[in-house]
Structures are given as C-alpha cells and as structure tokens.
Scaffold this motif. Structure first.
Motif, PDB file in Angstrom:
ATOM      1  N   ASP A   1       0.831  -1.207   0.000  1.00 46.20           N
ATOM      2  CA  ASP A   1       0.000   0.000   0.000  1.00 46.20           C
ATOM      3  C   ASP A   1       0.861   1.250   0.000  1.00 46.20           C
ATOM      4  N   GLY A   2       2.088   1.129   0.493  1.00 48.47           N
ATOM      5  CA  GLY A   2       3.008   2.259   0.514  1.00 48.47           C
ATOM      6  C   GLY A   2       4.434   1.779   0.684  1.00 48.47           C
ATOM      7  N   VAL A   3       5.373   2.683   0.430  1.00 44.72           N
ATOM      8  CA  VAL A   3       6.797   2.366   0.551  1.00 44.72           C
ATOM      9  C   VAL A   3       7.446   3.379   1.491  1.00 44.72           C
ATOM     10  N   MET A   4       8.218   2.858   2.419  1.00 47.31           N
ATOM     11  CA  MET A   4       8.972   3.679   3.370  1.00 47.31           C
ATOM     12  C   MET A   4      10.450   3.578   3.008  1.00 47.31           C
ATOM     13  N   LEU A   5      11.123   4.722   2.903  1.00 48.91           N
ATOM     14  CA  LEU A   5      12.562   4.753   2.621  1.00 48.91           C
ATOM     15  C   LEU A   5      13.278   5.156   3.910  1.00 48.91           C
ATOM     16  N   SER A   6      14.213   4.348   4.346  1.00 49.20           N
ATOM     17  CA  SER A   6      14.810   4.525   5.675  1.00 49.20           C
ATOM     18  C   SER A   6      16.028   5.439   5.665  1.00 49.20           C
ATOM     19  N   ASN A   7      16.521   5.683   6.855  1.00 51.31           N
ATOM     20  CA  ASN A   7      17.806   6.352   7.070  1.00 51.31           C
ATOM     21  C   ASN A   7      18.949   5.419   6.687  1.00 51.31           C
ATOM     22  N   GLY A   8      20.173   5.928   6.749  1.00 55.90           N
ATOM     23  CA  GLY A   8      21.341   5.106   6.465  1.00 55.90           C
ATOM     24  C   GLY A   8      22.607   5.943   6.476  1.00 55.90           C
ATOM     25  N   PRO A   9      23.765   5.284   6.420  1.00 57.13           N
ATOM     26  CA  PRO A   9      25.053   5.985   6.537  1.00 57.13           C
ATOM     27  C   PRO A   9      25.652   6.403   5.197  1.00 57.13           C
ATOM     28  N   GLY A  10      26.541   7.399   5.273  1.00 58.22           N
ATOM     29  CA  GLY A  10      27.399   7.700   4.136  1.00 58.22           C
ATOM     30  C   GLY A  10      26.834   8.695   3.142  1.00 58.22           C
TER      31      GLY A  10
END
Length: 358
Positions: A212-221
C-alpha cells in the motif's frame, strides 16, 4: 589503559581507554545529545564513525537492550569526557563499558570534548585514529590516518534478506538503507504489516509484493554512492505508490528527481535541532544524524517544494512532491526528541495509503 586520539589535522587528545582496547580508524563526528546513547550506538547511520559526545557524563543509566535501534551497535568508536562507573536505572541490562567490550568497540574517556568539538566545528568532520598503550607511535598514526578512507556504507548495514514485522491490514515495504527499529515500531503500532527489503532490491520485486506504501529509511554515508538505488527509486516515484522517506531515503528520493546533495561542514547530529514547517511556521525540535543534505537550489519547483527548513542553517529538512504521492524529511520523526512532536508525519503517511491508525 592510556589512549590517544589523533585527528587528520595533527591535533591529539589524551585520555583513558574503556570498552575494547583496540586501535581504530574512523570518521570523527560530534553529537550534542544529553541522553539516548543506547539509540545512538545502535543507529546504523553511525557505521564507520567515531562519535564524540558533547555532554560531559555518559553511561550513568547504563544500556537497556529494549531501546536499541538494531540488533548490534554500529559506531566505530565512542569518545567522551567522563564515563560513569555506576549504571543506576531499574531498566539497565549492562553498563556502558561492559556493553562496548562485549561488542568489541573501543572507547576513550578523559578527553576535553569541548575543545574537540570546537575543533570539529571550525575545521569540519575529520578522519581520526584512536590508539591504546603506553608506547604509541604518533608518526605511524599520522601515516595510517592519511591513507584511511571511510568504510561502511549502506550495503554494510542493510538487511541481507527480506524480514517481516507486524500483522496489520496495511502493507508497507520498508527499503532498508540502515533502518532504525523505531521506524518499524511507528508503522506496526499504526496497524501496518512491514516487510523490510534489502537496499539493492529491484523495484519490480517490491511492486510484486503489492504494498500500500513504501517507506525509505535512514542510512550511513554519501547518498551519491547509491546510484543503483536512485535508479530504482525513479521507478518507484513514477509508479505513484505512496512514499514516505526519512534521512538517507529523503536524499536518495531527491536525487532520483534530479536534485543534488552536498556534504555539510560538520553535519547535524543531536536531539535538539529546530526545524520550521513552512506551511504553518511552526517550529519542532527534532533528532538528526546526517552529514549530507539536499541542495535547495537544485530542487525543481515543478517537481517538489520545500516543506521544512533548519532553523540553524536554513538547509533543506523536508520536501513535498507535486505528484501528491510522496514526501520526505531529513530529520527523524520516529526518534521522540520532542518527544512526539513530529509523529504526525507517520499519520500523514497512513492517510496517504488510505489506511487506519491504531
């Protein structure tokens, strides 16, 4: 044990070692939080970094495993003025020194963190090295620092296989660039089933799950090291699937739509960063951890508009996309720094997906 921190500009700081007495090279950054070091240590966005805590005493309430943002700590080294020898909290599972030892992470205490932070603010984020022992070869340290290039990155911290969380009626595909567990918790307690996908997952595989939806997360670099991911996000945006992006995800989504990013001098790291919502002129206190930002001058007004800006340096803190199906923020609305000031962004995502919230 004696310990020495050296920066790439030649400045040195003497102290005492704690945690694992292991020589380490890292990128040295500072964090202005007074508490929350359990969450900080386990935040994958800190992979490859030695973190300086500006607050003078760290460790007084120990480590509570329930507060961890991942199943292991990711910082490369921990640098403090004073480490508490006593952990006084009924939720404490282990003291800080023992936790670092168990996870082979070196620490150095007794450092003048005020002077060190001023140095990083003036000169910017730098490479550094911590060595332990009574006899330390400083020339060898200089050589190793000069040869060092940052390690880590999204591929190191991302899940290797899809993982499922929750059992709700709304399906959210979470693309893991180094996700914090509180992002998952924020979704599951609103009635979502979350499938966490590796960072390199093709869009077609995500679409086949029918989210139903897409979540884009945090991350390094540096987000520009993730151009394969950017190409997949272009497909995601064009599909019109509701999308909410945080931190690294925010930067990658902007890159997919033609914007540019750049590295800040010393980054934003702490739980006391004020941001202003432009539509309401409301100011929120936010948790942040990033060294790169979207360049406002490169955002096409036909594609997106600024939604939040930093009150400290006016950098981009959020974007609303004109397709009406995607929005993003640079800060961490799941991190409870306000403590719940910006949690409404998850509710907005639920509304965008047409889902209920619990």
């Amino acid at each position: 044990m004696k310990a020495l921190l050296m920066l790439e500009n030649g400045m040195t700081f003497e102290g005492q070692g704690f945690g694992e007495p292991r020589d380490v090279l890292c990128e040295v950054v500072f964090n202005s939080a007074m508490c929350g070091y359990t969450e900080l240590l386990t935040d994958p966005s800190y992979a490859g970094q030695g973190v300086v805590m500006t607050y003078p005493m760290i460790g007084n309430y120990g480590i509570c495993y329930e507060d961890a943002e991942s199943d292991r700590p990711w910082v490369e080294a921990f640098i403090v003025h004073s480490v508490s020898g006593i952990a006084s909290n009924f939720r404490c599972d282990i003291d800080l020194d023992g936790y670092l030892k168990n996870n082979h992470i070196p620490g150095i205490s007794g450092v003048d963190t005020r002077a060190l932070t001023r140095c990083l603010r003036d000169s910017g984020t730098m490479r550094g090295m911590i060595c332990f022992g009574d006899s330390i070869n400083r020339e060898e340290m200089k050589r190793k620092i000069a040869e060092y290039s940052a390690v880590g990155g999204v591929s190191l911290v991302s899940t290797k296989q899809p993982r499922d969380f929750g059992n709700g009626s709304v399906k959210v595909a979470l693309i893991d660039y180094g996700t914090k567990q509180n992002i998952v918790r924020s979704l599951t307690r609103r009635g979502c089933t979350v499938r966490c996908f590796p960072n390199h997952t093709p869009f077609e595989e995500i679409k086949a799950w029918n989210p139903d939806g897409v979540m884009l997360s945090n991350g390094p670099g540096d987000p520009k090291n993730c151009m394969n991911e950017v190409r997949e996000l272009k497909k995601l945006y064009d599909s019109g699937i509701p999308t909410f992006a945080i931190c690294m995800g925010h930067q990658l989504l902007a890159l997919s739509q033609g914007a540019d990013t750049f590295k800040l001098k010393y980054g934003h790291r702490g739980i006391n960063h004020p941001v202003k919502e432009l539509k309401t002129n409301r100011v929120y206190i936010t948790s942040q951890n990033h060294g790169y930002v979207v360049d406002a001058k490169t955002v096409d007004p036909a594609i997106a508009e600024l939604s939040f800006v930093s009150m400290n340096d006016q950098s981009v803190e959020g974007l609303d996309y004109k397709n009406g199906r995607a929005f993003s923020v640079q800060f961490h609305p799941e991190a409870a720094s306000g403590p719940l000031d910006t949690g409404f962004l998850f509710d907005r995502f639920m509304d965008l997906m047409g889902g209920s919230r619990i």
